[in-house]
Scaffold this active site. Structure first.
Site, PDB file in Angstrom:
ATOM      1  CG  LEU A 208       3.306  15.398  -2.454  1.00  0.00           C
ATOM      2  CD1 LEU A 208       2.817  14.679  -3.719  1.00  0.00           C
ATOM      3  CD2 LEU A 208       4.119  16.473  -3.105  1.00  0.00           C
ATOM      4  CB  ALA A 209      -1.414  16.001   2.671  1.00  0.00           C
ATOM      5  N   GLY A 210       0.925  16.829   3.976  1.00  0.00           N
ATOM      6  CA  GLY A 210       0.924  17.644   5.243  1.00  0.00           C
ATOM      7  C   GLY A 210       1.835  19.345   5.364  1.00  0.00           C
TER       8      GLY A 210
ATOM      9  CG  HIS B   7       1.510  -0.122  -8.989  1.00  0.00           C
ATOM     10  ND1 HIS B   7       2.328  -0.455 -10.655  1.00  0.00           N
ATOM     11  CD2 HIS B   7       1.413   0.960  -9.348  1.00  0.00           C
ATOM     12  CE1 HIS B   7       3.181   0.246 -11.285  1.00  0.00           C
ATOM     13  NE2 HIS B   7       2.313   2.046 -10.718  1.00  0.00           N
TER      14      HIS B   7
ATOM     15  CB  SER C 267       7.614   4.894 -13.326  1.00  0.00           C
ATOM     16  OG  SER C 267       6.669   5.388 -13.958  1.00  0.00           O
TER      17      SER C 267
ATOM     18  NE  ARG D 255      -1.570   2.380 -11.234  1.00  0.00           N
ATOM     19  CZ  ARG D 255      -1.331   3.437 -10.513  1.00  0.00           C
ATOM     20  NH1 ARG D 255      -0.672   4.018  -8.817  1.00  0.00           N
ATOM     21  NH2 ARG D 255      -0.286   4.331 -10.903  1.00  0.00           N
TER      22      ARG D 255
ATOM     23  CG  HIS E  53       1.402   1.448  -5.668  1.00  0.00           C
ATOM     24  ND1 HIS E  53       2.816   1.750  -5.154  1.00  0.00           N
ATOM     25  CD2 HIS E  53       0.561   2.372  -6.720  1.00  0.00           C
ATOM     26  CE1 HIS E  53       2.145   3.102  -6.111  1.00  0.00           C
ATOM     27  NE2 HIS E  53       1.285   3.586  -6.560  1.00  0.00           N
TER      28      HIS E  53
HETATM   29  C1  FAD Z   1       6.524   3.874  -5.214  1.00  0.00           C
HETATM   30  C2  FAD Z   1       5.376   4.927  -5.329  1.00  0.00           C
HETATM   31  C3  FAD Z   1       5.101   5.907  -6.436  1.00  0.00           C
HETATM   32  C4  FAD Z   1       3.918   6.642  -6.399  1.00  0.00           C
HETATM   33  N1  FAD Z   1       3.726   7.168  -7.373  1.00  0.00           N
HETATM   34  C5  FAD Z   1       3.051   7.962  -7.771  1.00  0.00           C
HETATM   35  C6  FAD Z   1       2.536   9.086  -9.451  1.00  0.00           C
HETATM   36  O1  FAD Z   1       3.332   8.454 -10.351  1.00  0.00           O
HETATM   37  N2  FAD Z   1       1.445   9.845  -9.697  1.00  0.00           N
HETATM   38  C7  FAD Z   1       0.192  10.042  -7.755  1.00  0.00           C
HETATM   39  O2  FAD Z   1       0.321  10.513  -8.048  1.00  0.00           O
HETATM   40  N3  FAD Z   1       0.293   8.934  -7.257  1.00  0.00           N
HETATM   41  C8  FAD Z   1       1.799   8.397  -6.348  1.00  0.00           C
HETATM   42  N4  FAD Z   1       2.061   7.234  -6.032  1.00  0.00           N
HETATM   43  C9  FAD Z   1       0.833   8.003  -4.126  1.00  0.00           C
HETATM   44  C10 FAD Z   1       2.035   9.279  -4.032  1.00  0.00           C
HETATM   45  O3  FAD Z   1       3.217   9.314  -3.292  1.00  0.00           O
HETATM   46  C11 FAD Z   1       1.058   9.140  -2.048  1.00  0.00           C
HETATM   47  O4  FAD Z   1      -0.467   8.380  -1.880  1.00  0.00           O
HETATM   48  C12 FAD Z   1       0.953  10.693  -2.002  1.00  0.00           C
HETATM   49  O5  FAD Z   1       2.272  10.934  -2.035  1.00  0.00           O
HETATM   50  C13 FAD Z   1       0.701  10.663  -0.177  1.00  0.00           C
HETATM   51  O6  FAD Z   1       0.552  11.521   0.083  1.00  0.00           O
HETATM   52  P1  FAD Z   1       0.479  11.833   1.978  1.00  0.00           P
HETATM   53  O7  FAD Z   1       1.228  13.409   2.134  1.00  0.00           O
HETATM   54  O8  FAD Z   1      -0.704  11.132   1.560  1.00  0.00           O
HETATM   55  O9  FAD Z   1       0.798  11.011   2.609  1.00  0.00           O
HETATM   56  P2  FAD Z   1       3.098  10.525   3.118  1.00  0.00           P
HETATM   57  O10 FAD Z   1       3.878  10.848   1.903  1.00  0.00           O
HETATM   58  O11 FAD Z   1       3.010   9.482   2.970  1.00  0.00           O
HETATM   59  O12 FAD Z   1       3.187  11.163   3.940  1.00  0.00           O
HETATM   60  C14 FAD Z   1       3.452  10.742   5.786  1.00  0.00           C
HETATM   61  C15 FAD Z   1       3.790  11.468   6.681  1.00  0.00           C
HETATM   62  O13 FAD Z   1       2.943  11.217   7.397  1.00  0.00           O
HETATM   63  C16 FAD Z   1       3.995  11.258   8.677  1.00  0.00           C
HETATM   64  N5  FAD Z   1       4.235   9.939   9.621  1.00  0.00           N
HETATM   65  C17 FAD Z   1       2.747   8.794   9.568  1.00  0.00           C
HETATM   66  N6  FAD Z   1       2.686   8.264  10.619  1.00  0.00           N
HETATM   67  C18 FAD Z   1       3.079   9.257  11.622  1.00  0.00           C
HETATM   68  C19 FAD Z   1       3.072   9.186  12.443  1.00  0.00           C
HETATM   69  N7  FAD Z   1       2.662   8.231  13.365  1.00  0.00           N
HETATM   70  N8  FAD Z   1       3.009  10.376  13.173  1.00  0.00           N
HETATM   71  C20 FAD Z   1       3.363  11.472  12.976  1.00  0.00           C
HETATM   72  N9  FAD Z   1       4.002  11.634  11.804  1.00  0.00           N
HETATM   73  C21 FAD Z   1       3.521  10.255  10.769  1.00  0.00           C
HETATM   74  C22 FAD Z   1       5.315  11.024   7.760  1.00  0.00           C
HETATM   75  O14 FAD Z   1       6.058  10.600   8.276  1.00  0.00           O
HETATM   76  C23 FAD Z   1       4.993  11.075   6.644  1.00  0.00           C
HETATM   77  O15 FAD Z   1       5.973  12.872   7.234  1.00  0.00           O
HETATM   78  C24 FAD Z   1       2.879   6.784  -5.650  1.00  0.00           C
HETATM   79  C25 FAD Z   1       2.882   5.522  -4.242  1.00  0.00           C
HETATM   80  C26 FAD Z   1       4.111   5.396  -4.137  1.00  0.00           C
HETATM   81  C27 FAD Z   1       4.579   4.558  -2.649  1.00  0.00           C
END
Ligand code: FAD
Ligand code: HEM
Ligand code: HEM
Ligand code: SF4
Ligand code: F3S
Ligand code: FES
Lengths: 246, 637, 237
Positions: free
Chosen positions: B43-45, B266, B284, B330, B401
């Site tokens: 989401l962030a990237g 969690h 969930s 949680r 989690h």
């Molecule tokens: C099962 C589960 C359920 C969840 N439910 C919820 C919810 O209902 N509501 C909520 O708000 N949050 C929820 N969360 C938390 C939320 O989903 C995450 O915190 C959030 O999506 C993280 O997004 P992000 O973009 O920071 O990282 P991520 O989506 O984890 O993306 C990480 C990215 O970095 C890349 N990457 C990582 N390391 C490297 C590397 N060394 N080199 C190159 N690329 C790399 C990966 O390929 C990936 O593209 C949940 C999490 C989980 C695990």
């Protein structure tokens, strides 16, 4: 339980590959299919051999990374279930299990069970989006969306992009995948504006990526872990006709 | 060193607006001269890369999966918060801000959290415009539900797949930019080092996971959006590939690591079924809206749940926290579950599970209503456990989690290394000591869509484009280091697989640095981990070669970093002599077992500076000042 | 089909619209249904055989009374047929090309024999159609029973005798049964496949169409085969 695995091993894209017979010993029925492969791999590595390369990440059936044809069916025997969610209790002691990679011209093999599915990304890049800008969009409730439309859009949006439909289709067609995205966006007011162009460029991209045509074998729907319906293919066809009329 | 969060002055509600006015802009004609690296397409990237690309910058995005759509954000189930107040139930930007600060046990920056609440509404608008099929009511308006202990319904959701739908929205925006040629996505490419030139982040070194090729990319700014690190515990709800590598290598290059001990457990995950377990699956939290949590009253009561009569059941959450009951936060419900099981009252094989019972809800609402609400979750539960939760209670147990900690960033999401921005779960910014449900998705998208486009510009406006290229010696050095580590890992040829080491580390982390931490357990961990690390570098075996796709090698590299990071996490936990949010120190609790904060001495961010592998890192503090909220005692009674 | 492109941006820009996978299938479906239509028209004509020489001979003559109409019709039919065959072959080649390596083990869940053999049933149809036209229209195969040679009492080409005489020969009768089987298989998939291609199927209707396709195919088989069958059985003399 113990199982006879016949696993496709292939060092690289141009290397010759073949099915290797190997044993999976004392496997617990509570294991997931991938955990069974983990065990096999641990064993291989301890013996100094290379582990079987296979794609996987979330292991909860949502990321669409896992991709194996098990006993001739993409994602294996259990309906609407990805490989990572398939559990060994679905097999019996002494079973023979054939494990092969997705096979399609558009999915060049990388190693063992891993293929390159970039073609699916390129279909989306062709037009699988609404061209809205970051910021400067109306309030989320400004445009009402009838629940039935929202629900169908969601049904279509459940596609995880795993490519099992392509692997299952005798024609290696990506019609189910493409139709899911076309339907999702065509059903929403936000997507209508570009609907005509979208259906054309996405189906073109499908051709250019080397996917086959749809002969309505309906095999894709049977293999899809998310229950994406071939009725979306009919919808895509309707959208295409509309596009030609406009 | 005392760190400055660079929060703008002025009244809370105006800080962000004022700051946006003050920040410099990059002239449109010059934007394409700047190159920005975005590591991670979650989401962030994805949202950052798409937004920056749309503004006209040259963006290189990286992810280790075979497609940018597979980032672990895809797994988020429950929903995303926003202060829209559509239900007219008293929500507001300030309330969302307050709930988030309070949920984080007053260990987050006011200004950041307020900004998060402010932009939350734009996120929903953005996603709807992208065609994200949020749930709607029959009138066609967006539907909301109450989530994770909130008293207002502010959570937007798309069935049980909110994260998937939001990510696919961001992925489509990203795909549009790829088509437009502003963003290049490098899939199956892992970042293995950050390149720092004169204290500024100027590029990264990556390994092509298909060919094994190690190469460098230079840029004017680097954004890390690489997600959370809880896989350091081996078993977690995170994807197999989730790692700390990108963050940790940046830390080794001088970026500070903030609050690593803030990890979230969690309460509702499917219990472990055996040694073979490779990951834990989340059920969930929304299930707790209709399910009642209980355990047998008697210790070691091995009867199947349906044979245990009502009066021999202990609905401990309802008993201990009458007002929140089964919806208690949680950390609280997690600890309560562990207590019950440690007390020998757990259910199911192994006794490490508590019951989440839908019998009442089903008799009240009917099975169909429940199926309509949670059908896909019950299905997933049955696939994994072979049990039918309509007929017998679910078995659940807490699991690692989420990582609230991460690389330290200021208000601009820029780390102490200039030009290094950190977004999403990878940074430490907004959740304090504990994250409320449905707020991580919000943060990831807020950072990517609505914060970084402004703050990066502010940095770039002060830098000359393309000043540093990969010809700079730092790049060659970095490439060498990476290749040497690869060679080293392949040359050890020991007797244990990388996975075995990971399992071992995980056990230590769970036992000593898990839900309940004590000085002595933490010291124990800090003692054991270096030993495992040492053995790893002597006795790990990695088959295959470095010049091909080699998953053993990838894993080994990630575990090598976890083996160092685990120790840092334990040190931070030991350093924080208080209990707050996800960090619970048995020494510091209320008589009733509630977390006991020490605002006197610990109302600060602990940011760690790397001093060398077997050296103790140095801790720096960023004091947390609260001008708008009163540091109440978090009570959910 | 609308070939205007970029201008309104709404249609397939860089590609000739005919290369679009969906466009190809649409044409196949349309021509396919055209051919199905012909099957029925022709069937009606053939049924007049049961009315005895008076029937089909009149029909035969009427048919040829207005050469321009006949030729226009033939032209149209030929066009449909050629397009359909050409696309059928093109599409099939593309599909085979898209799946170069087969699976060592393959389990089909939905694919049918009919759907897998469209090109072969098609081929059989085409070949025997040529034979059929040489036989009954050009009448060069069996001069002794050619209708144009042996005229009936009223001096009309005796189509009736030609047909009856031909189907008295077991070999010819069987050949036609083979032909009908090919058509039946082809239509049993083609009919619902075509509806789906034209976007006329939904989750609810598709199962109905698949059943309907079987009925249509069965009907075509029975109706057409009845002719050689009854003749062979000596019920029509
Ligand atoms: C099962 C589960 C359920 C969840 N439910 C919820 C919810 O209902 N509501 C909520 O708000 N949050 C929820 N969360 C938390 C939320 O989903 C995450 O915190 C959030 O999506 C993280 O997004 P992000 O973009 O920071 O990282 P991520 O989506 O984890 O993306 C990480 C990215 O970095 C890349 N990457 C990582 N390391 C490297 C590397 N060394 N080199 C190159 N690329 C790399 C990966 O390929 C990936 O593209 C949940 C999490 C989980 C695990
Ligand atoms: C038992 C079945 C059939 C019988 C008895 C039969 C009979 C005939 C006869 C008598 C003619 C000559 C009409 C005339 O020129 O006076 C004819 C022509 C023709 N038949 Fe059939 N037919 C049969 C099946 C079919 C089928 C299944 C097809 C199509 C696939 C077909 C396609 C044609 C065509 C294309 C012509 C040429 C029409 C023309 O003269 O332009 N026939 N048939
Ligand atoms: C009586 C003559 C014929 C009839 C009534 C007929 C009818 C049809 C119909 C309705 C379809 C479905 C189109 C779709 O799937 O959208 C079809 C498909 C097809 N036809 Fe025919 N057809 C006839 C002759 C032929 C011939 C002679 C050939 C070529 C050798 C042929 C080859 C095909 C093929 C290959 C398909 C499948 C295309 C795909 O893959 O979807 N057909 N036909
Ligand atoms: S349609 Fe189904 S099978 Fe095809 S990619 Fe999507 S989820 Fe996978
Ligand atoms: S299996 Fe293939 S042919 Fe069409 S209906 Fe599905 S894509
Ligand atoms: S591993 Fe994510 S879907 Fe199977």
């Amino acid at each position: 339980m113990n199982l006879n695995l016949y696993v496709w091993r292939q060092k690289g894209p141009n290397a010759a590959g073949k099915l290797h017979h190997m044993q999976a010993k004392n496997i617990s029925p509570d294991m997931s299919f991938l955990e069974m492969l983990d065990e096999v791999n641990e064993e291989l590595v301890r013996e100094g051999k290379e582990s079987i390369a296979f794609d996987h990440d979330c292991r909860e059936g949502i990321c669409g990374t896992c991709s194996q044809v098990i006993n001739g069916v993409p994602h294996g025997p259990q309906e609407r279930t990805t490989v990572c969610q398939l559990h060994m209790r679905k097999f019996k002691d002494g079973d023979s299990i054939y494990i092969e990679p997705w096979r399609a011209k558009a999915f060049p093999l990388i190693k063992d069970l891993i293929v390159d599915r970039g073609a699916l990304d390129r279909i989306i890049q062709a037009g699988g989006y609404t061209s809205c800008h970051t910021g400067g969009v109306p309030d989320a409730n400004a445009i009402l969306i009838p629940k039935p439309d929202a629900d169908v859009a969601m049904d279509a949006a459940e596609c995880i992009g795993c490519g099992a439909c392509v692997a299952a289709c005798p024609n290696g067609s990506a019609m189910l995948f493409t139709s899911a995205k076309v339907t999702q966006l065509a059903r929403l007011p936000q997507g209508r504006a570009e609907a005509a162009r979208r259906v054309c460029v996405m189906t073109e991209a499908m051709l250019n990526e080397g996917f086959g045509n749809c002969s309505n074998h309906y095999e894709c729907q049977a293999a899809c872990p998310k229950g994406i319906k071939v009725s979306f293919i009919a919808k895509l066809n309707r959208e295409f006709i509309k596009a030609q009329m406009s | 060193m005392i760190l400055d969060g660079k929060c703008p002055s002025g009244p809370l509600a105006q800080k962000w607006d004022n700051h946006r006015q003050d920040m410099k802009l990059v002239n449109p004609a010059n934007k394409r001269k700047y190159r920005i690296i975005v590591v991670g397409t979650g989401l962030a990237g994805a949202s950052a890369a798409a937004s920056l690309g749309e503004l006209g910058y040259n963006v290189d995005a990286f992810c280790y999966q075979d497609s940018s759509r597979r980032a672990h954000s895809i797994a988020a189930q429950g929903g995303i918060n926003a202060a829209k107040n559509y239900p007219n139930d008293g929500d507001s930007i300030f309330r969302l801000f307050y709930d988030t600060i309070k949920g984080g046990d007053f260990r987050a920056r006011e200004a950041n959290v307020y900004r998060l609440a402010q932009v939350s509404n734009s996120i929903i608008d953005q996603c709807v415009a992208q065609g994200v099929p949020f749930a709607r009511d029959y009138a066609g308006y967006l539907d909301n539900r109450s989530f994770g202990g909130a008293q207002v319904s502010r959570t937007f959701y798309a069935r049980g797949q909110t994260g998937q739908q939001l990510l696919l929205g961001a992925y489509s925006a990203l795909s549009r930019q790829v088509k437009a040629g502003t963003v290049k996505v490098h899939t199956r490419t892992e970042m293995l080092d950050l390149v720092v030139v004169d204290g500024e982040a100027k590029g990264i070194t990556v390994r092509d996971l298909v060919t094994g090729q190690v190469s460098c990319y230079a840029a004017d700014a680097v954004c890390l959006c690489t997600g959370g690190y809880v896989n350091v515990y081996y078993l977690s709800t995170n994807a197999q590939g989730c790692n700390v590598t990108a963050n940790y290598r940046a830390y080794k290059k001088g970026a500070f690591f903030a609050n690593p001990c803030y990890t979230q457990i969690h309460p509702t995950c499917i219990p472990v079924s055996g040694e073979h377990q490779s990951k834990l699956t989340l059920m969930s939290e929304s299930l707790r809206n209709d399910g009642r949590v209980w355990v047998p009253l008697k210790k070691g009561d091995k009867r199947p749940p349906h044979e245990i009569p009502e009066n021999e059941r202990d609905y401990y959450l309802e008993r201990k926290y009458p007002s929140f009951g089964n919806l208690a936060p949680r950390d609280i419900s997690s600890r309560a579950a562990k207590e019950a099981c440690d007390d020998g009252r757990g259910g199911g094989p192994g006794g490490f599970g508590v019951y989440l019972d839908f019998a009442d809800a089903i008799s009240r609402l009917g099975e169909d209503k429940i199926r309509e609400r949670y059908g896909n979750l019950f299905e997933m539960y049955e696939r994994i456990t072979d049990e039918n939760a309509y007929k017998q209670p679910m078995r659940i147990y807490p699991a690692l989690h989420y990582a609230m900690g991460g690389l330290w960033v200021d208000y601009n999401l820029e780390s102490n290394l200039k030009g290094l921005f950190v977004l999403g779960e990878a940074n430490f910014s907004d959740h304090g000591a504990n994250r409320l449900g449905a707020s991580a998705l919000m943060q990831g998208l807020a950072d990517g869509y609505f914060v970084i486009p402004y703050t990066v510009a502010n940095y770039l406006a002060m830098t000359k484009p393309g000043a540093i290229t990969t010809n700079h010696p730092e790049f060659e050095k970095s490439r060498q280091d990476v290749e040497n580590q690869t060679k080293k890992l392949l040359s050890i040829n020991g007797r244990k697989t990388a996975k075995e080491f990971h399992r071992e580390l995980g056990k230590v982390m769970w036992e000593h640095v898990g839900m309940e931490r004590s000085e002595q357990s933490l010291r124990r961990a800090i003692e054991i981990i270096p030993g495992i690390r040492e053995e790893f570098w002597k006795n790990v075996t990695v088959t295959g070669s470095g010049t091909e796709l080699n998953q053993e090698l990838e894993r080994a590299g990630r575990i090598a970093d976890f083996l160092e990071f685990g120790e840092l996490l334990a040190r931070d936990a030991l350093n924080r002599n208080e209990s707050c949010g996800g960090h619970f120190r048995v020494e510091y609790q209320m008589p009733d077992g509630e977390a006991k904060r020490d605002d006197e001495n610990y109302s600060h961010v602990a940011a760690w500076e790397f001093k060398g592998v077997n050296q103790t890192p140095e801790v720096h503090k960023e004091p947390l000042v609260f001008e708008n909220v009163h540091l109440g005692i978090r009570s959910y009674k | 089909m609308n070939m205007a492109t970029a201008s309104n941006g709404s249609t397939c820009s860089c590609l000739k619209v005919l290369d679009n996978p969906v466009a190809k299938k649409l044409l196949m479906a349309l021509t396919g249904f055209g051919l199905v239509g012909f099957l029925f028209i022709h069937l009606i004509g053939n049924m007049s055989l049961y009315a005895g020489p008076g029937g089909i001979n009149v029909y035969g003559q009427a048919l040829h009374a207005l050469p321009p109409v006949v030729w226009a019709f033939r032209g149209a039919m030929l066009l449909l047929f050629v397009i359909h065959v050409w696309l059928g072959i093109k599409v099939t080649l593309e599909n085979q090309d898209a799946r170069p390596t087969p699976y060592a083990r393959r389990e089909y869940l939905k694919v049918t024999f009919a759907s897998r053999t469209m090109i072969w049933t098609g081929a059989v149809i085409a070949l025997l159609l040529i034979y059929h036209i040489l036989h009954f229209t050009v009448q060069m195969l069996y001069p002794d029973t050619a209708a144009n040679v042996l005229k009936d009492a009223l001096g009309r080409p005796d189509v009736y005798t030609m047909v009856v005489a031909s189907f008295k020969k077991v070999g010819i009768a069987l050949l036609y049964v083979v032909w009908m089987s090919a058509i039946t298989l082809h239509v049993s998939h083609g009919f619902h496949s075509g509806l789906q291609t034209l976007g006329l199927a939904s989750e609810k209707t598709l199962p109905l169409w698949t059943r309907l396709a079987l009925c249509v195919a069965a009907f075509v088989f029975i109706a057409y085969t009845s002719i050689p069958a009854t003749i062979l059985a000596g019920m029509v003399k």
